[in-house]
Design a protein around this motif. Structure first.
Motif, PDB file in Angstrom:
ATOM      1  N   THR A  82       5.231  -0.074  10.168  1.00 16.66           N
ATOM      2  CA  THR A  82       3.765  -0.234  11.181  1.00 16.66           C
ATOM      3  C   THR A  82       2.960   0.512  10.705  1.00 16.66           C
ATOM      4  OG1 THR A  82       4.470   1.168  12.921  1.00 16.66           O
ATOM      5  CG2 THR A  82       5.331  -0.688  12.682  1.00 16.66           C
ATOM      6  N   GLY A  83       1.605  -0.382  11.242  1.00 12.19           N
ATOM      7  CA  GLY A  83       0.336   0.739  11.861  1.00 12.19           C
ATOM      8  C   GLY A  83      -0.255   0.566   9.943  1.00 12.19           C
ATOM      9  N   ARG A  84      -1.776   1.106   9.506  1.00 12.89           N
ATOM     10  CA  ARG A  84      -1.960   0.765   8.437  1.00 12.89           C
ATOM     11  C   ARG A  84      -2.044   2.861   7.950  1.00 12.89           C
ATOM     12  NH1 ARG A  84      -5.362  -3.130   6.628  1.00 12.89           N
ATOM     13  NH2 ARG A  84      -4.915  -5.054   8.003  1.00 12.89           N
ATOM     14  N   LEU A  85      -1.944   2.854   6.653  1.00 19.14           N
ATOM     15  CA  LEU A  85      -2.292   4.738   6.245  1.00 19.14           C
ATOM     16  C   LEU A  85      -3.985   4.742   6.013  1.00 19.14           C
ATOM     17  CD1 LEU A  85      -0.602   3.458   2.848  1.00 19.14           C
ATOM     18  CD2 LEU A  85       0.337   5.162   4.343  1.00 19.14           C
ATOM     19  N   ASN A  86      -4.023   5.786   6.683  1.00 18.52           N
ATOM     20  CA  ASN A  86      -5.281   6.642   6.426  1.00 18.52           C
ATOM     21  C   ASN A  86      -6.217   6.917   4.966  1.00 18.52           C
ATOM     22  OD1 ASN A  86      -5.793   6.395   9.202  1.00 18.52           O
ATOM     23  ND2 ASN A  86      -3.730   7.840   9.517  1.00 18.52           N
ATOM     24  N   PRO A  87      -7.282   7.257   5.139  1.00 15.80           N
ATOM     25  CA  PRO A  87      -7.718   7.453   3.946  1.00 15.80           C
ATOM     26  C   PRO A  87      -6.850   9.113   3.244  1.00 15.80           C
ATOM     27  CG  PRO A  87      -9.411   6.752   5.716  1.00 15.80           C
ATOM     28  CD  PRO A  87      -8.314   6.721   6.128  1.00 15.80           C
ATOM     29  N   GLU A 108     -11.729   9.269  -6.979  1.00 16.45           N
ATOM     30  CA  GLU A 108     -12.192   9.994  -6.337  1.00 16.45           C
ATOM     31  C   GLU A 108     -12.136  11.196  -5.462  1.00 16.45           C
ATOM     32  OE1 GLU A 108     -11.768   7.731  -1.413  1.00 16.45           O
ATOM     33  OE2 GLU A 108     -10.491   6.889  -2.696  1.00 16.45           O
ATOM     34  N   VAL A 109     -11.190  11.820  -5.984  1.00 18.39           N
ATOM     35  CA  VAL A 109     -11.109  13.277  -5.789  1.00 18.39           C
ATOM     36  C   VAL A 109     -11.648  13.676  -6.315  1.00 18.39           C
ATOM     37  CG1 VAL A 109      -9.924  15.687  -5.081  1.00 18.39           C
ATOM     38  CG2 VAL A 109      -9.641  13.131  -4.075  1.00 18.39           C
ATOM     39  N   LEU A 110     -12.289  13.600  -7.618  1.00 18.13           N
ATOM     40  CA  LEU A 110     -12.222  14.467  -8.735  1.00 18.13           C
ATOM     41  C   LEU A 110     -14.093  14.180  -9.761  1.00 18.13           C
ATOM     42  CD1 LEU A 110      -9.645  14.430 -10.664  1.00 18.13           C
ATOM     43  CD2 LEU A 110      -9.766  16.056 -10.189  1.00 18.13           C
ATOM     44  N   ARG A 111     -14.322  13.180  -9.132  1.00 17.75           N
ATOM     45  CA  ARG A 111     -15.520  12.542  -8.985  1.00 17.75           C
ATOM     46  C   ARG A 111     -16.703  13.923  -8.845  1.00 17.75           C
ATOM     47  NH1 ARG A 111     -15.018   7.487  -8.552  1.00 17.75           N
ATOM     48  NH2 ARG A 111     -15.157   6.898 -10.752  1.00 17.75           N
ATOM     49  N   THR A 147      -2.019  15.551  -6.319  1.00 18.43           N
ATOM     50  CA  THR A 147      -2.507  16.181  -7.751  1.00 18.43           C
ATOM     51  C   THR A 147      -3.982  16.707  -7.446  1.00 18.43           C
ATOM     52  OG1 THR A 147      -0.372  15.248  -8.324  1.00 18.43           O
ATOM     53  CG2 THR A 147      -1.609  16.216  -9.659  1.00 18.43           C
ATOM     54  N   ALA A 148      -4.730  15.738  -7.550  1.00 20.14           N
ATOM     55  CA  ALA A 148      -6.315  16.069  -8.037  1.00 20.14           C
ATOM     56  C   ALA A 148      -7.048  17.187  -7.232  1.00 20.14           C
ATOM     57  CB  ALA A 148      -7.553  14.897  -7.923  1.00 20.14           C
ATOM     58  N   ALA A 149      -6.937  17.186  -5.507  1.00 13.85           N
ATOM     59  CA  ALA A 149      -7.863  17.910  -5.234  1.00 13.85           C
ATOM     60  C   ALA A 149      -6.859  19.571  -5.557  1.00 13.85           C
ATOM     61  CB  ALA A 149      -7.006  17.762  -3.485  1.00 13.85           C
ATOM     62  N   SER A 150      -5.346  19.287  -6.559  1.00 12.36           N
ATOM     63  CA  SER A 150      -4.473  20.679  -5.923  1.00 12.36           C
ATOM     64  C   SER A 150      -5.484  21.184  -7.425  1.00 12.36           C
ATOM     65  CB  SER A 150      -2.784  20.421  -5.991  1.00 12.36           C
ATOM     66  OG  SER A 150      -2.819  19.462  -5.039  1.00 12.36           O
ATOM     67  N   ALA A 151      -5.654  20.498  -8.387  1.00 13.12           N
ATOM     68  CA  ALA A 151      -6.436  20.629  -9.386  1.00 13.12           C
ATOM     69  C   ALA A 151      -7.672  21.013  -9.339  1.00 13.12           C
ATOM     70  CB  ALA A 151      -6.467  19.311 -10.616  1.00 13.12           C
ATOM     71  N   ILE A 176      -1.783  24.041  -4.176  1.00 15.30           N
ATOM     72  CA  ILE A 176      -1.620  23.118  -3.474  1.00 15.30           C
ATOM     73  C   ILE A 176      -2.717  22.921  -2.058  1.00 15.30           C
ATOM     74  CG2 ILE A 176      -0.364  21.411  -2.424  1.00 15.30           C
ATOM     75  CD1 ILE A 176       2.403  22.582  -4.011  1.00 15.30           C
ATOM     76  N   ALA A 177      -2.786  21.464  -2.246  1.00 11.38           N
ATOM     77  CA  ALA A 177      -4.545  21.098  -1.097  1.00 11.38           C
ATOM     78  C   ALA A 177      -4.113  19.898  -0.715  1.00 11.38           C
ATOM     79  CB  ALA A 177      -5.831  21.462  -2.044  1.00 11.38           C
ATOM     80  N   ASP A 178      -4.296  19.798   0.703  1.00 11.01           N
ATOM     81  CA  ASP A 178      -5.099  18.717   1.181  1.00 11.01           C
ATOM     82  C   ASP A 178      -6.388  17.693   0.966  1.00 11.01           C
ATOM     83  OD1 ASP A 178      -5.327  16.553   3.226  1.00 11.01           O
ATOM     84  OD2 ASP A 178      -4.638  18.011   4.777  1.00 11.01           O
ATOM     85  N   PRO A 179      -5.946  16.395  -0.120  1.00  9.20           N
ATOM     86  CA  PRO A 179      -7.531  16.001  -0.482  1.00  9.20           C
ATOM     87  C   PRO A 179      -8.169  15.566   0.561  1.00  9.20           C
ATOM     88  CG  PRO A 179      -5.287  14.779  -0.133  1.00  9.20           C
ATOM     89  CD  PRO A 179      -4.270  15.610   0.340  1.00  9.20           C
ATOM     90  N   ARG A 180      -7.997  15.509   2.222  1.00  9.33           N
ATOM     91  CA  ARG A 180      -8.551  14.739   2.615  1.00  9.33           C
ATOM     92  C   ARG A 180      -9.961  15.054   2.725  1.00  9.33           C
ATOM     93  NH1 ARG A 180      -4.110  13.791   7.266  1.00  9.33           N
ATOM     94  NH2 ARG A 180      -3.631  16.426   6.464  1.00  9.33           N
ATOM     95  N   PRO A 181      -9.606  16.427   2.495  1.00  6.83           N
ATOM     96  CA  PRO A 181     -11.262  17.067   2.849  1.00  6.83           C
ATOM     97  C   PRO A 181     -12.381  16.593   1.545  1.00  6.83           C
ATOM     98  CG  PRO A 181      -9.776  18.864   3.415  1.00  6.83           C
ATOM     99  CD  PRO A 181      -8.965  17.646   2.798  1.00  6.83           C
ATOM    100  N   TYR A 182     -11.734  15.919   0.993  1.00  9.18           N
ATOM    101  CA  TYR A 182     -12.629  15.583  -0.673  1.00  9.18           C
ATOM    102  C   TYR A 182     -12.835  14.158  -0.219  1.00  9.18           C
ATOM    103  CZ  TYR A 182     -11.413  19.874  -2.510  1.00  9.18           C
ATOM    104  OH  TYR A 182     -11.197  21.133  -2.671  1.00  9.18           O
ATOM    105  N   LEU A 183     -12.409  13.220   0.518  1.00 12.16           N
ATOM    106  CA  LEU A 183     -12.679  11.475   0.933  1.00 12.16           C
ATOM    107  C   LEU A 183     -13.181  11.367   1.846  1.00 12.16           C
ATOM    108  CD1 LEU A 183      -9.187  11.009   0.189  1.00 12.16           C
ATOM    109  CD2 LEU A 183     -10.900  11.161  -1.705  1.00 12.16           C
TER     110      LEU A 183
END
Length: 425
Positions: free
Chosen positions: A164-169, A313-316, A404-408, A413-420
Motif C-alpha cells: 500500500t502507499g507510495r515509496l518515498n524518494p 542522482e546521488v553521484l552527480r 550503494t552510490a551514497a556509500s561510495a 555504508i550511508a543513507d542516500p536520502r541526504p543526497y536527494l
C-alpha cells in the motif's frame, strides 16, 4: 471458476479451461531462454545422445552473459560452443554480449502477458513483471524442453504480497525486496507463485517491477507475477511488441490465495542486508558507518537504466571517497548507451567509477573483478552468499543503487536520502 494470474497462464499452457493448486499438468512452452553458462555446453550433449534437434528454434532465445568478456581459454571455448550451437540449430534470437539475459529478453520484445516461459537461470522469475509465468530450470530439464517443447508443473498456490502507499524518494524496489526477505525469510514463497499487488506496485516503472519479480527467487518462489496494465503495454510497445498482442491480464477478483501479506511502502526506509544473506536486511541506520572497500553497481537487479539513474542522482557532482573502488557494470549494452547519451553514465564515471562489461560478472563470481581476501563491499546485486562474489573471506552488504552510490561517496555504508532533493529522512 475464478483463478489467479498464475493459474490462468498455466491452464492455457496446459490446454485446460481451469486448473487448481496441487494438480500436475503438462504445459506447452511458449519460449525457452538459455545462456552461455547453463545452455549449449550443457544441453547440446544431451540432445546429441537423444538424436534430436531443438523443437522450434523460433521459440528459443540464447544470450551470452556469464563468460563475458572471454578472458581465458575456458571462456573462449564456451563462447565458441554457444555460437556454434546457435548456428547449427538455426536460433535467430541469439544475443551475443548484449547484456544480462533477464534484461535483454524483455528489452528485445520477447515477453508478453500470458506467456508460459522457462529460463535456464535461477532469476528467470524476472519475466513475471510482464504477467508471464516464467521460472528457472536446470540443464537436464531444459534439454527436455528443447527436445519436446513441453514440461510438467505442479500448479502452485499463490502468495499475494500487497504494498500500500507510495515509496518515498531514495527508496526503491530493491528496498522492498530486502525488507520482504527479512520479514518472510528466504523460503517465504515456499516454492509457490508470488503475486505482487497494491498502489506502490502499480506506481513502479517496468524496470523496478522487474526487480520485484527477479527477487521472488530470493523468497523461494517459483514465479513472481505482476498484473499487466498500461505501464506494461507502454514498455512492450517500445520493445516492438504489437499493441494487439498485449492484454491487461490479471487475477480474478474471487480467486483464492494461500497467504495474503500487506506492507506499507510509505513507511519503508532504505534497507541494507548484512553478510551473508539477503534475509539479514534491516534499515540502513543499523549498518551506517561500516567502512567499505568496494561499491558495486551491477547485475540484473542493480544496473538497469532505472538503477543507473538512481546512482547518478546521488553521484552527480560528487566524488568517490579516497580508498574506495566504485565499479559499474550496466546490465545491458542498450541501457548503457541510453545512459551515456543522456548523461547518466557520465555522472557515474565522473564521480570516479570504473566501467566493466555488460555481464553477470562479479555478481555471479565471474571475470577478473571478483572480490579479494577480506574485502568489504556494498553491492546492488540480489545475493551476498559467502564466497559468491569472490574470496570466502570477503564481506558483502546489499543495498539499492541509491544506497550503494551514497556509500561510495562516504567510504562507509550511508543513507542516500541526504543526497536527494525532497527526500524524507
Amino acid at each position: 471458476m475464478d483463478m489467479t494470474l498464475a493459474e490462468k497462464i498455466i491452464a492455457r499452457a496446459a490446454g485446460r479451461q481451469s486448473v487448481a493448486p496441487g494438480e500436475i499438468v503438462t504445459c506447452a512452452v511458449d519460449l525457452a531462454m538459455i545462456h552461455d553458462s547453463g545452455g549449449p555446453r550443457r544441453v547440446e550433449p544431451i540432445l546429441r545422445r537423444l538424436g534430436v534437434d531443438v523443437w522450434d528454434p523460433a521459440k528459443v532465445v540464447l544470450i551470452t552473459d556469464h563468460y563475458v568478456p572471454a578472458g581465458d581459454d575456458e571462456s573462449r571455448t564456451i563462447q565458441a560452443i554457444t555460437r556454434r550451437f546457435a548456428a547449427n540449430q538455426g536460433i535467430a534470437n541469439f544475443y551475443d554480449q548484449q547484456g544480462i539475459c533477464h534484461v535483454v529478453l524483455p528489452e528485445r520484445g520477447h515477453l508478453r502477458p500470458g506467456m508460459f516461459v522457462v529460463g535456464g537461470d535461477s532469476h528467470s522469475p524476472t519475466g513475471g513483471a510482464f504477467a508471464a509465468y516464467m521460472f528457472g530450470i536446470g540443464a537436464t530439464e531444459m534439454a527436455g524442453v528443447l527436445a519436446t517443447g513441453e514440461i510438467w508443473v505442479r500448479v502452485p498456490d499463490t502468495i499475494r504480497i500487497e504494498w500500500t502507499g507510495r515509496l518515498n524518494p531514495g527508496v526503491s524496489a530493491k528496498d522492498m525486496m530486502l525488507h520482504l526477505c527479512a520479514q518472510l525469510g528466504m523460503d517465504g514463497g515456499k516454492y509457490q507463485a508470488v503475486e505482487y499487488i497494491g498502489e506502490a506496485v502499480r506506481a513502479l516503472p517496468m524496470q523496478e517491477r522487474m526487480t520485484l519479480s527477479n527477487m521472488a527467487a530470493e523468497l523461494g518462489a517459483q514465479a513472481g507475477l505482476i498484473e499487466a496494465d498500461d505501464t506494461t503495454a507502454t514498455f512492450l510497445e517500445s520493445a516492438g511488441v504489437p499493441r494487439d498482442r498485449i492484454t491487461n491480464l490479471r487475477s480474478d477478483e474471487g480467486s483464492r490465495v494461500a497467504e495474503h501479506h500487506v506492507f506499507d511502502a510509505s513507511v519503508l526506509s532504505p534497507q541494507v542486508a548484512a553478510p551473508h544473506s539477503p534475509a539479514n536486511a534491516a534499515p540502513v541506520e543499523q549498518h551506517a558507518g561500516t567502512k567499505i572497500d568496494v561499491a558495486y553497481i551491477g547485475a540484473c537487479t542493480g544496473a538497469k537504466l532505472a538503477d543507473l539513474r538512481m546512482a547518478a542522482e546521488v553521484l552527480r557532482g560528487r566524488n568517490v571517497a579516497k580508498g574506495v573502488e566504485l565499479i559499474c557494470a550496466p546490465a545491458s549494452l542498450r541501457d548503457q548507451e541510453i545512459a551515456r547519451s543522456e548523461g547518466t553514465l557520465g555522472a557515474i564515471l565522473e564521480a570516479g567509477a570504473s566501467l566493466i562489461a555488460n555481464a553477470c560478472g562479479i555478481c555471479a563470481g565471474y571475470g577478473d573483478n571478483r572480490l579479494g581476501e577480506n574485502v568489504v563491499a556494498i553491492s546492488s546485486t540480489a545475493r551476498n552468499f559467502k564466497g559468491r562474489m569472490g574470496a570466502a573471506s570477503s564481506q558483502v552488504y546489499l543495498g539499492s543503487p541509491y544506497t550503494t552510490a551514497a556509500s561510495a561517496i562516504e567510504g562507509r555504508i550511508a543513507d542516500p536520502r541526504p543526497y536527494l532533493k525532497g527526500a524524507r529522512q
